[in-house]
Design a protein around this motif. Structure first.
Motif, PDB file in Angstrom:
ATOM      1  N   CYS A 192       0.831  -1.208   0.000  1.00 26.30           N
ATOM      2  CA  CYS A 192       0.000   0.000   0.000  1.00 26.30           C
ATOM      3  C   CYS A 192       0.863   1.254   0.000  1.00 26.30           C
ATOM      4  N   ARG A 193       1.937   1.232   0.787  1.00 24.07           N
ATOM      5  CA  ARG A 193       2.850   2.385   0.805  1.00 24.07           C
ATOM      6  C   ARG A 193       3.502   2.580  -0.548  1.00 24.07           C
ATOM      7  N   ASP A 204       1.109   4.151  -2.844  1.00 24.55           N
ATOM      8  CA  ASP A 204       0.958   5.548  -2.457  1.00 24.55           C
ATOM      9  C   ASP A 204       2.134   6.383  -2.968  1.00 24.55           C
ATOM     10  N   ARG A 246      -3.711   4.504  -6.855  1.00 24.29           N
ATOM     11  CA  ARG A 246      -4.604   4.801  -5.728  1.00 24.29           C
ATOM     12  C   ARG A 246      -5.777   3.819  -5.690  1.00 24.29           C
ATOM     13  N   MET A 277      -6.446   4.409   3.635  1.00 21.68           N
ATOM     14  CA  MET A 277      -6.014   5.573   2.840  1.00 21.68           C
ATOM     15  C   MET A 277      -5.652   6.755   3.742  1.00 21.68           C
ATOM     16  N   LEU A 328      -1.881   6.476   5.164  1.00 16.73           N
ATOM     17  CA  LEU A 328      -0.729   6.425   4.272  1.00 16.73           C
ATOM     18  C   LEU A 328       0.020   7.748   4.299  1.00 16.73           C
ATOM     19  N   SER A 381       0.886   9.936   2.158  1.00 16.18           N
ATOM     20  CA  SER A 381       0.351  11.069   1.393  1.00 16.18           C
ATOM     21  C   SER A 381      -0.751  11.795   2.148  1.00 16.18           C
TER      22      SER A 381
END
Length: 140
Positions: free
Chosen positions: A22-23, A26, A56, A70, A73, A75
């Motif tokens: 996931c990172r 991102d 995304r 989300m 993360l 961001s």
């Protein structure tokens, strides 16, 4: 080491790998967005924004009902701040997703219910906070 220990360790391992993935999505989305913002060519800009949207969407498509992941993360972190606490929350959330959607174990020992309870307790202590953290697993 019994099957319960294996499941607890598998949950930890795959939860951390899910968070890493996931990172990475991102970070790649951020890079694509920056490339789009810095580009003068409209074609390159559209392609970069499309690439960012795809990265995304990979995280959005996870079975996270409230899209909490989300929010944790990098961001989503305020400008110039670290993600320390939120990183721990994100890893715990990834472990819950793995435990609910990916793990299955069978205990055929004579101590069945005791082993089952021990492994469930171990999973909770490893960060899979019961109902208070949104984990309504089948173990409770």
């Amino acid at each position: 080491m019994g099957s319960g220990h294996f499941l607890v360790e598998a949950c930890r391992f795959f939860g951390e790998k899910l968070y890493e993935a996931c990172r990475l999505c991102d970070e790649l989305a951020l890079e694509a967005e920056q490339q789009a913002e810095n580009s003068q060519d409209e074609e390159i800009r559209k392609a970069a924004f499309q690439k960012a949207r795809i990265f995304r969407q990979r995280v959005i498509d996870l079975p996270d009902a409230d899209d909490k992941l989300m929010k944790y993360l990098p961001s989503a972190a305020p400008e110039g701040e670290e993600t320390g606490f939120s990183q721990a929350e994100a890893i715990a959330l990834c472990r819950r997703l793995v435990a609910v959607h990916c793990l299955y174990g069978v205990d055929n020992s004579s101590r069945g219910n005791t082993c089952y309870a021990e492994r469930a307790t171990s999973l909770v202590l490893r960060g899979l906070h019961s109902r208070y953290a949104g984990f309504d697993g089948v173990w409770f």
